[in-house]
Design a protein around this motif. Structure first.
Motif, PDB file in Angstrom:
ATOM      1  N   ASP A  70       8.510  13.929   6.291  1.00 47.22           N
ATOM      2  CA  ASP A  70       7.052  13.964   6.113  1.00 47.22           C
ATOM      3  C   ASP A  70       6.582  12.835   5.201  1.00 47.22           C
ATOM      4  O   ASP A  70       5.534  12.222   5.429  1.00 47.22           O
ATOM      5  CB  ASP A  70       6.618  15.313   5.533  1.00 47.22           C
ATOM      6  N   GLU A  77       3.739   8.680   9.480  1.00 42.30           N
ATOM      7  CA  GLU A  77       2.389   8.103   9.505  1.00 42.30           C
ATOM      8  C   GLU A  77       1.411   9.113   8.921  1.00 42.30           C
ATOM      9  O   GLU A  77       1.530  10.323   9.151  1.00 42.30           O
ATOM     10  CB  GLU A  77       2.011   7.779  10.951  1.00 42.30           C
ATOM     11  N   LYS A  78       0.457   8.650   8.146  1.00 42.11           N
ATOM     12  CA  LYS A  78      -0.507   9.535   7.498  1.00 42.11           C
ATOM     13  C   LYS A  78      -1.214  10.412   8.536  1.00 42.11           C
ATOM     14  O   LYS A  78      -1.726   9.929   9.541  1.00 42.11           O
ATOM     15  CB  LYS A  78      -1.541   8.711   6.725  1.00 42.11           C
ATOM     16  N   GLY A  79      -1.194  11.711   8.301  1.00 33.95           N
ATOM     17  CA  GLY A  79      -1.842  12.647   9.213  1.00 33.95           C
ATOM     18  C   GLY A  79      -0.963  13.110  10.347  1.00 33.95           C
ATOM     19  O   GLY A  79      -1.377  13.933  11.171  1.00 33.95           O
ATOM     20  N   PRO A 129       2.698  14.264  10.044  1.00 28.84           N
ATOM     21  CA  PRO A 129       4.014  14.608   9.482  1.00 28.84           C
ATOM     22  C   PRO A 129       4.973  15.102  10.558  1.00 28.84           C
ATOM     23  O   PRO A 129       4.631  15.966  11.364  1.00 28.84           O
ATOM     24  CB  PRO A 129       3.685  15.715   8.473  1.00 28.84           C
TER      25      PRO A 129
END
Length: 205
Positions: free
Chosen positions: A56, A60-62, A64
């Protein structure tokens, strides 16, 4: 004639069963899950919660991807190879809903491939139809060697690995990484020496 055989020590499972009876005397044991009696279980690394946390942190952000890996392991039939015929169901198991569920799931699968936790090939259902699960202990060790794991998390991971008896394979992987680096450094030194020799030879002509 008296037997010299010593009484066998209770197993870890037997000791836990005894403690459970002592602490929960009114427990309805018919409600317990037993892999010896019930079907539908999976063999999952006991370090998985920390593996998921590490994934996580690198996702990438958003998007996990830790839970996505867990869902794959939950479907593994004691074998690393699997075929995913219905990715939408895998997306749902990973907690994704809506029209973009499969798209979001594929992003998470791409993260798992890029980090090295799985290898995949395209098939009828898309780019992740054929999947092989790799040993997460090896992958986390390699990520840490590249300084991609938070130090405290790595320490927790190593401690947990030692608790479950997985530390030897981590130490083995660390040794292999060290040997590979030494071999690469040796090849680089030889190449530099050879290049310098050629340069000196040309200069003398």
């Amino acid at each position: 004639m008296a037997s010299n055989d010593k009484p066998k020590k209770p197993t870890k499972s037997q000791r836990r069963t005894q403690k459970m009876k002592e602490r929960f005397p009114d427990l309805d044991v018919s409600m317990l899950w037993s892999r010896k009696k019930h079907d539908g279980f999976a063999t999952v690394p006991r370090t998985m919660p920390l593996v998921m946390k590490i994934i996580d942190a690198k996702s990438e952000k958003g998007h996990p991807a830790g839970h996505t890996l867990f869902c794959l392991w939950a479907r593994a039939l004691d074998h690393p190879y699997m075929e995913i015929d219905k990715p939408r169901i895998l997306a749902s198991e990973a907690g994704l809903t809506g029209d973009r569920a499969e798209t979001s799931w594929r992003k998470r699968m791409a993260t798992l491939v890029n980090l090295g936790f799985i290898v995949a090939k395209e098939g009828e259902s898309g780019p992740y139809h054929y999947v092989v699960l790799l040993n997460p202990h090896y992958i986390v060790t390699r990520l840490n060697d590249r300084q991609q794991v938070q130090q405290q998390t790595w320490e927790f991971f190593r401690d947990r690995a030692e608790e479950v008896g997985a530390l030897p394979e981590i130490m083995e992987e660390l040794e292999m990484i060290k040997e590979a680096k030494e071999e690469a450094a040796e090849k680089e030194a030889i190449a530099k020496k050879s290049a310098a020799k050629k340069k000196a030879s040309k200069a003398s002509k």
